[in-house]
Enzyme design. Structure first.
Site, short mmCIF file in Angstrom:
data_model
loop_
_atom_site.label_atom_id
_atom_site.label_comp_id
_atom_site.label_asym_id
_atom_site.label_seq_id
_atom_site.Cartn_x
_atom_site.Cartn_y
_atom_site.Cartn_z
N GLY A 93 -10.60 -2.20 3.29
CA GLY A 93 -9.66 -2.10 4.40
C GLY A 93 -9.65 -0.72 5.03
O GLY A 93 -10.58 0.08 4.88
N ASP A 94 -8.57 -0.42 5.71
CA ASP A 94 -8.47 0.83 6.47
C ASP A 94 -8.11 2.03 5.60
O ASP A 94 -8.42 3.17 5.96
CB ASP A 94 -7.41 0.69 7.56
CG ASP A 94 -6.05 0.32 6.98
OD1 ASP A 94 -5.98 -0.57 6.12
OD2 ASP A 94 -5.05 0.95 7.36
N ARG A 149 -14.83 -6.60 0.40
CA ARG A 149 -14.05 -6.18 1.57
C ARG A 149 -13.35 -4.83 1.34
O ARG A 149 -12.75 -4.60 0.30
CB ARG A 149 -12.99 -7.25 1.85
CG ARG A 149 -12.10 -6.97 3.06
CD ARG A 149 -10.80 -6.33 2.67
NE ARG A 149 -9.91 -6.19 3.82
CZ ARG A 149 -8.77 -5.51 3.80
NH1 ARG A 149 -8.38 -4.90 2.70
NH2 ARG A 149 -8.03 -5.42 4.88
N GLY A 190 -5.56 -4.32 7.62
CA GLY A 190 -6.52 -3.22 7.71
C GLY A 190 -7.61 -3.39 8.75
O GLY A 190 -8.04 -2.42 9.37
N THR A 199 0.85 -1.19 0.00
CA THR A 199 0.00 0.00 0.00
C THR A 199 0.89 1.25 0.00
O THR A 199 2.00 1.20 0.54
CB THR A 199 -0.86 -0.03 1.29
OG1 THR A 199 -1.87 -1.01 1.13
CG2 THR A 199 -1.51 1.31 1.60
N THR A 256 -0.39 1.37 7.00
CA THR A 256 -0.29 0.21 6.12
C THR A 256 -0.18 -1.04 6.97
O THR A 256 0.62 -1.08 7.91
CB THR A 256 0.93 0.30 5.18
OG1 THR A 256 1.12 -0.99 4.58
CG2 THR A 256 2.21 0.71 5.90
N GLY A 257 -0.97 -2.03 6.65
CA GLY A 257 -0.91 -3.26 7.44
C GLY A 257 -2.23 -3.99 7.36
O GLY A 257 -2.99 -3.79 6.41
N1 ASP Z 1 -3.95 -1.73 4.90
C1 ASP Z 1 -4.26 -2.29 3.62
C2 ASP Z 1 -5.58 -2.98 3.71
O1 ASP Z 1 -5.86 -3.62 4.69
C3 ASP Z 1 -3.24 -3.25 3.13
C4 ASP Z 1 -1.80 -2.78 3.18
O2 ASP Z 1 -1.46 -1.88 3.93
O3 ASP Z 1 -0.97 -3.32 2.43
O4 ASP Z 1 -6.34 -2.93 2.75
#
Ligand code: ASP
Length: 325
Positions: free
Chosen positions: A212-213, A210, A235, A182, A232-233
């Site tokens: 994410g964050d 779905r 989510g 991300t 990033t992570g």
């Molecule tokens: N945070 C992002 C999500 O959950 C994914 C990512 O950070 O790579 O969609």
């Protein structure tokens, strides 16, 4: 240590990257793309452009770079599509724009900006968001534009693992702890205004629409007068923790130093709940933080000396402003 370095741009290209994931050539390309994003965004700031302009410009470069999970090179959903999310927030005005579930918008961050600046809404999804993009003259592409072979193979691997888990009656983790790349940017412009933006393809093998964050204001993206964050992570955990907002609220309400607040949320609260990942945070005083708890996180910053500083793995040196010669 408060370091007032105006203007400043901070970026990430995602947590989750580990040694062995990249060939030397891919690593070089990723570093180059990060440097180009920093230079492009910084040129806007040097020209007197706003933090919103700089964030948008930097993220556009990273969306166009196939090394990252945003725009071209986004990960695939369970049913083999690229489904993109993005958000942008202006710390000075408190305005925000976000879009989710996009299949045709070449640069989702440009749509997030149009939603913020040219609509009465904050968030749009799917077909409606793409209709608004069309009306705003934002470039739409054939969905095949986003496809890269590497991401396709990542989906195939995730599907094989899922089938193996099903065959041995292991619990299924949906959408899977498979994130990578991300992108996000934070800028502090010459007027002292902050902005934050994040763009992503989400997680490999995600399904059921779905989200994410990244496009959720306060979860993966937040900017206010004194603090900006892009996460990033995994989510789901960032949403539950309202992670980006939580970092800035700790700074504003509890007077926590920004690096401490960012470390607490990313490296303590989220892992305690079962999640992982990273974030970038930037204060209006120029203090920046890059917490993460994965083996690597693509990250970098650029300040008044105009030299881009980038790092990928945990042990890569990334001197912070007060520490540079
Ligand atoms: N945070 C992002 C999500 O959950 C994914 C990512 O950070 O790579 O969609």
């Amino acid at each position: 240590m408060a370091v007032l370095d105006l203007p400043t741009l901070v970026i990430h290209g995602g947590a989750g990257v580990a040694h062995g994931d990249l060939t030397p050539e891919e690593e070089t390309q990723a570093r180059r793309a990060l440097e180009q994003a920093l230079r492009t965004g910084y040129a806007k700031l040097q020209g007197g452009g706003s933090s919103v302009e700089a964030v948008t410009a930097a993220i556009t470069v990273l969306e166009d770079a196939p090394q990252f999970n945003a725009g071209r090179g986004a990960v695939f959903t369970h049913d083999g599509r690229n489904e993109l999310d993005a958000a942008l927030m202006d710390g000075a005005s408190g305005k925000a724009g976000a879009a989710a579930g996009l299949h045709r918008v070449k640069n989702p961050i440009l749509l997030a900006r149009a939603i913020m600046e040219r609509s009465r809404h904050v968030m749009m999804i799917g077909d409606g968001a793409e209709q608004f993009a069309r009306e705003q003259g934002i470039t739409l592409v054939d969905p095949a534009y986003f496809r890269t072979e590497k991401r396709w193979q990542q989906l195939q691997k995730a599907l094989r693992e899922e089938r193996a888990a099903q065959a041995s009656n292991q619990p299924l983790v949906l959408p899977g702890k498979a994130y990578f790349g991300t992108v996000g940017a934070l800028a502090l412009d010459v007027r002292g205004n902050l902005a934050a933006g994040t763009s992503t393809g989400g997680m490999t093998n995600k399904r059921y629409g779905r989200v994410g964050d990244a496009p959720i204001i306060g979860a993966g993206t937040w900017a206010e007068a004194g603090c900006a964050v892009s996460g990033t992570g995994w989510g789901e955990f960032y949403i539950r923790a309202a992670a980006a907002h939580e970092i800035c609220a700790r700074v504003r309400l509890a007077g926590e130093p920004l690096p401490k607040a960012a470390d607490e949320v990313i490296n303590h609260i989220i892992p305690k709940a079962g999640g992982d990942g990273g974030a970038i945070a930037l204060g209006a005083d120029g203090v920046m933080a890059f917490p993460f708890n994965t083996p690597g996180m693509y990250r970098g910053w650029i300040g008044p000396d105009g030299v881009p500083h980038v790092a990928i793995y945990r042990e890569d040196p990334l001197p912070l402003p007060g520490q540079t010669p």
